[in-house]
Write a protein that holds these residues in place. Structure first.
Motif, PDB file in Angstrom:
ATOM      1  N   LYS B   9      27.293  45.823  47.921  1.00 47.24           N
ATOM      2  CA  LYS B   9      27.651  44.407  47.841  1.00 47.24           C
ATOM      3  C   LYS B   9      26.728  43.681  46.876  1.00 47.24           C
ATOM      4  O   LYS B   9      27.132  42.751  46.185  1.00 47.24           O
ATOM      5  CB  LYS B   9      27.541  43.749  49.214  1.00 47.24           C
ATOM      6  CG  LYS B   9      28.609  44.174  50.189  1.00 47.24           C
ATOM      7  CD  LYS B   9      28.453  43.423  51.502  1.00 47.24           C
ATOM      8  CE  LYS B   9      29.505  43.895  52.505  1.00 47.24           C
ATOM      9  NZ  LYS B   9      29.361  43.209  53.808  1.00 47.24           N
ATOM     10  N   TYR B  35      37.373  43.989  37.375  1.00 46.37           N
ATOM     11  CA  TYR B  35      37.276  42.664  36.789  1.00 46.37           C
ATOM     12  C   TYR B  35      35.822  42.211  36.841  1.00 46.37           C
ATOM     13  O   TYR B  35      35.081  42.553  37.754  1.00 46.37           O
ATOM     14  CB  TYR B  35      38.126  41.650  37.566  1.00 46.37           C
ATOM     15  CG  TYR B  35      39.574  41.616  37.159  1.00 46.37           C
ATOM     16  CD1 TYR B  35      40.458  42.578  37.623  1.00 46.37           C
ATOM     17  CD2 TYR B  35      40.059  40.633  36.305  1.00 46.37           C
ATOM     18  CE1 TYR B  35      41.797  42.552  37.252  1.00 46.37           C
ATOM     19  CE2 TYR B  35      41.395  40.599  35.931  1.00 46.37           C
ATOM     20  CZ  TYR B  35      42.249  41.570  36.414  1.00 46.37           C
ATOM     21  OH  TYR B  35      43.567  41.544  36.036  1.00 46.37           O
ATOM     22  N   GLN B  37      33.511  38.712  36.951  1.00 46.16           N
ATOM     23  CA  GLN B  37      33.529  37.260  37.142  1.00 46.16           C
ATOM     24  C   GLN B  37      32.164  36.706  36.783  1.00 46.16           C
ATOM     25  O   GLN B  37      31.162  37.023  37.431  1.00 46.16           O
ATOM     26  CB  GLN B  37      33.896  36.887  38.577  1.00 46.16           C
ATOM     27  CG  GLN B  37      34.155  35.393  38.762  1.00 46.16           C
ATOM     28  CD  GLN B  37      34.747  35.061  40.103  1.00 46.16           C
ATOM     29  OE1 GLN B  37      34.311  35.560  41.131  1.00 46.16           O
ATOM     30  NE2 GLN B  37      35.780  34.205  40.116  1.00 46.16           N
ATOM     31  N   LYS B  41      32.694  31.464  37.098  1.00 53.79           N
ATOM     32  CA  LYS B  41      33.794  31.903  37.963  1.00 53.79           C
ATOM     33  C   LYS B  41      35.022  32.379  37.186  1.00 53.79           C
ATOM     34  O   LYS B  41      36.109  32.454  37.755  1.00 53.79           O
ATOM     35  CB  LYS B  41      34.223  30.786  38.936  1.00 53.79           C
ATOM     36  CG  LYS B  41      33.104  30.273  39.808  1.00 53.79           C
ATOM     37  CD  LYS B  41      32.734  31.310  40.842  1.00 53.79           C
ATOM     38  CE  LYS B  41      31.738  30.747  41.843  1.00 53.79           C
ATOM     39  NZ  LYS B  41      31.315  31.746  42.830  1.00 53.79           N
ATOM     40  N   LEU B  43      37.360  35.033  35.793  1.00 50.71           N
ATOM     41  CA  LEU B  43      37.692  36.436  36.051  1.00 50.71           C
ATOM     42  C   LEU B  43      38.316  37.063  34.814  1.00 50.71           C
ATOM     43  O   LEU B  43      39.343  36.599  34.330  1.00 50.71           O
ATOM     44  CB  LEU B  43      38.716  36.535  37.184  1.00 50.71           C
ATOM     45  CG  LEU B  43      38.229  36.811  38.584  1.00 50.71           C
ATOM     46  CD1 LEU B  43      39.376  36.665  39.555  1.00 50.71           C
ATOM     47  CD2 LEU B  43      37.632  38.201  38.694  1.00 50.71           C
ATOM     48  N   PHE B  90      34.512  42.803  40.458  1.00 47.32           N
ATOM     49  CA  PHE B  90      35.548  42.983  41.478  1.00 47.32           C
ATOM     50  C   PHE B  90      36.397  44.197  41.148  1.00 47.32           C
ATOM     51  O   PHE B  90      36.903  44.332  40.025  1.00 47.32           O
ATOM     52  CB  PHE B  90      36.464  41.764  41.561  1.00 47.32           C
ATOM     53  CG  PHE B  90      35.868  40.588  42.257  1.00 47.32           C
ATOM     54  CD1 PHE B  90      35.277  39.558  41.544  1.00 47.32           C
ATOM     55  CD2 PHE B  90      35.896  40.508  43.647  1.00 47.32           C
ATOM     56  CE1 PHE B  90      34.734  38.466  42.190  1.00 47.32           C
ATOM     57  CE2 PHE B  90      35.352  39.419  44.304  1.00 47.32           C
ATOM     58  CZ  PHE B  90      34.767  38.398  43.575  1.00 47.32           C
ATOM     59  N   LEU B 101      47.783  41.923  42.685  1.00 48.48           N
ATOM     60  CA  LEU B 101      46.542  42.652  42.880  1.00 48.48           C
ATOM     61  C   LEU B 101      45.913  42.312  44.222  1.00 48.48           C
ATOM     62  O   LEU B 101      45.965  41.169  44.676  1.00 48.48           O
ATOM     63  CB  LEU B 101      45.542  42.304  41.780  1.00 48.48           C
ATOM     64  CG  LEU B 101      45.597  43.119  40.492  1.00 48.48           C
ATOM     65  CD1 LEU B 101      46.934  42.962  39.786  1.00 48.48           C
ATOM     66  CD2 LEU B 101      44.459  42.732  39.577  1.00 48.48           C
ATOM     67  N   HIS B 102      45.300  43.322  44.841  1.00 48.70           N
ATOM     68  CA  HIS B 102      44.502  43.132  46.041  1.00 48.70           C
ATOM     69  C   HIS B 102      43.051  43.412  45.656  1.00 48.70           C
ATOM     70  O   HIS B 102      42.751  44.492  45.150  1.00 48.70           O
ATOM     71  CB  HIS B 102      44.946  44.089  47.141  1.00 48.70           C
ATOM     72  CG  HIS B 102      46.355  43.830  47.596  1.00 48.70           C
ATOM     73  ND1 HIS B 102      46.656  43.158  48.762  1.00 48.70           N
ATOM     74  CD2 HIS B 102      47.539  44.128  47.025  1.00 48.70           C
ATOM     75  CE1 HIS B 102      47.963  43.073  48.895  1.00 48.70           C
ATOM     76  NE2 HIS B 102      48.530  43.647  47.862  1.00 48.70           N
ATOM     77  N   PHE B 103      42.176  42.449  45.905  1.00 49.31           N
ATOM     78  CA  PHE B 103      40.803  42.546  45.447  1.00 49.31           C
ATOM     79  C   PHE B 103      39.861  43.017  46.541  1.00 49.31           C
ATOM     80  O   PHE B 103      40.060  42.726  47.733  1.00 49.31           O
ATOM     81  CB  PHE B 103      40.317  41.180  44.958  1.00 49.31           C
ATOM     82  CG  PHE B 103      40.866  40.782  43.617  1.00 49.31           C
ATOM     83  CD1 PHE B 103      42.090  40.134  43.528  1.00 49.31           C
ATOM     84  CD2 PHE B 103      40.164  41.051  42.455  1.00 49.31           C
ATOM     85  CE1 PHE B 103      42.615  39.769  42.296  1.00 49.31           C
ATOM     86  CE2 PHE B 103      40.675  40.678  41.216  1.00 49.31           C
ATOM     87  CZ  PHE B 103      41.896  40.043  41.139  1.00 49.31           C
ATOM     88  N   GLY B 104      38.804  43.711  46.128  1.00 50.39           N
ATOM     89  CA  GLY B 104      37.675  43.980  47.003  1.00 50.39           C
ATOM     90  C   GLY B 104      36.794  42.743  47.080  1.00 50.39           C
ATOM     91  O   GLY B 104      37.063  41.721  46.438  1.00 50.39           O
ATOM     92  N   ASN B 105      35.724  42.827  47.870  1.00 47.78           N
ATOM     93  CA  ASN B 105      34.857  41.665  48.095  1.00 47.78           C
ATOM     94  C   ASN B 105      33.812  41.449  47.007  1.00 47.78           C
ATOM     95  O   ASN B 105      33.033  40.506  47.092  1.00 47.78           O
ATOM     96  CB  ASN B 105      34.167  41.771  49.452  1.00 47.78           C
ATOM     97  CG  ASN B 105      35.120  41.407  50.588  1.00 47.78           C
ATOM     98  OD1 ASN B 105      36.037  40.616  50.414  1.00 47.78           O
ATOM     99  ND2 ASN B 105      34.908  42.007  51.743  1.00 47.78           N
TER     100      ASN B 105
END
Lengths: 113, 112
Positions: B9, B35, B37, B41, B43, B90, B101-105
């Protein structure tokens, strides 16, 4: 160069207000327009719009696309403090290199009690 | 169960080091992405992989190299880290290249 522009960049409203977030795009080989909500971590998917004039709705959120004017809006009615986040708009394009999701810089929304 | 998970993380490291960020998705998606960022902010896509083949490689320095051992994993290796590499990275996945798209944290990388 592909361009996605969001306005306003930031917004402060009171709980219960209605807000409209704007997204304009100038891209080649446009396929769809997507909206995401980003709080502290991962952007979460809200809507995907491919056709003009068809409103997509989820609870208090709704969105619509105008492919002639190259524009989309995201509406939030009866805002709550939990709606505070950065809202990202992205244009999905398809070129010889494949699909790409081009993001705008986001609108930072703060809903105050 | 986390759909798209990335580790670590947080990553703090010195200039010149080499580091890796791992990403795994359990959604059965065909396409995975990285991606970046920045502090504003914004992306921006770095890479995407579809069925283990690189299909987009934006103007990213060749110090960054994606590695996909299988369809469920897309790791990011960075050589000779620079101060400007500090950002949140990301990982994301999609069912097909034209799907949402489904993003990770995210992994917050700080280069000192």
């Amino acid at each position: 160069e592909d361009k996605v522009v969001q306005s306003p960049l930031s917004l402060v409203v009171h709980e219960g207000d209605t807000v409209t977030l704007n997204c304009s795009y100038e891209v080649t080989n446009f396929r769809s327009l997507l909206w995401y909500k980003q709080e502290k971590k991962a952007p979460t998917f809200l809507f995907m719009l491919t056709s003009s004039g068809i409103e997509k709705k989820s609870g208090r959120l709704s969105s619509i696309l105008d492919k002639k004017e190259l524009f989309s809006i995201l509406n939030i009615t009866a805002t709550q403090t939990g709606d505070s986040a950065v809202y990202l708009c992205a244009a999905h394009t398809n070129s010889n290199s494949g699909y790409a999701l081009n993001f705008g810089k986001g609108t930072s929304l703060l809903v105050t009690p | 169960d986390t759909a798209v998970s990335q580790t670590p993380k947080y990553l703090v490291t010195q200039m010149g080091n080499d580091k890796s960020i791992k990403c795994e998705q359990n959604l059965g998606h065909d396409t995975m992405y990285w991606y970046k960022q920045d502090s504003k902010k914004f992306l921006k896509i770095m890479f995407s992989y579809n069925n283990k083949e690189l299909i987009i490689n934006e103007t990213v320095p060749n110090r960054f190299s994606p590695k996909s051992p299988d369809k469920a994993h897309l790791n990011l290796h960075i050589n000779s880290l620079e101060l400007g590499d500090s950002a949140v990275y990301f990982c994301a996945s999609s069912l097909r290249p034209n799907s949402p798209l489904h993003f990770g944290n995210g992994t917050r990388l700080t280069v000192t």
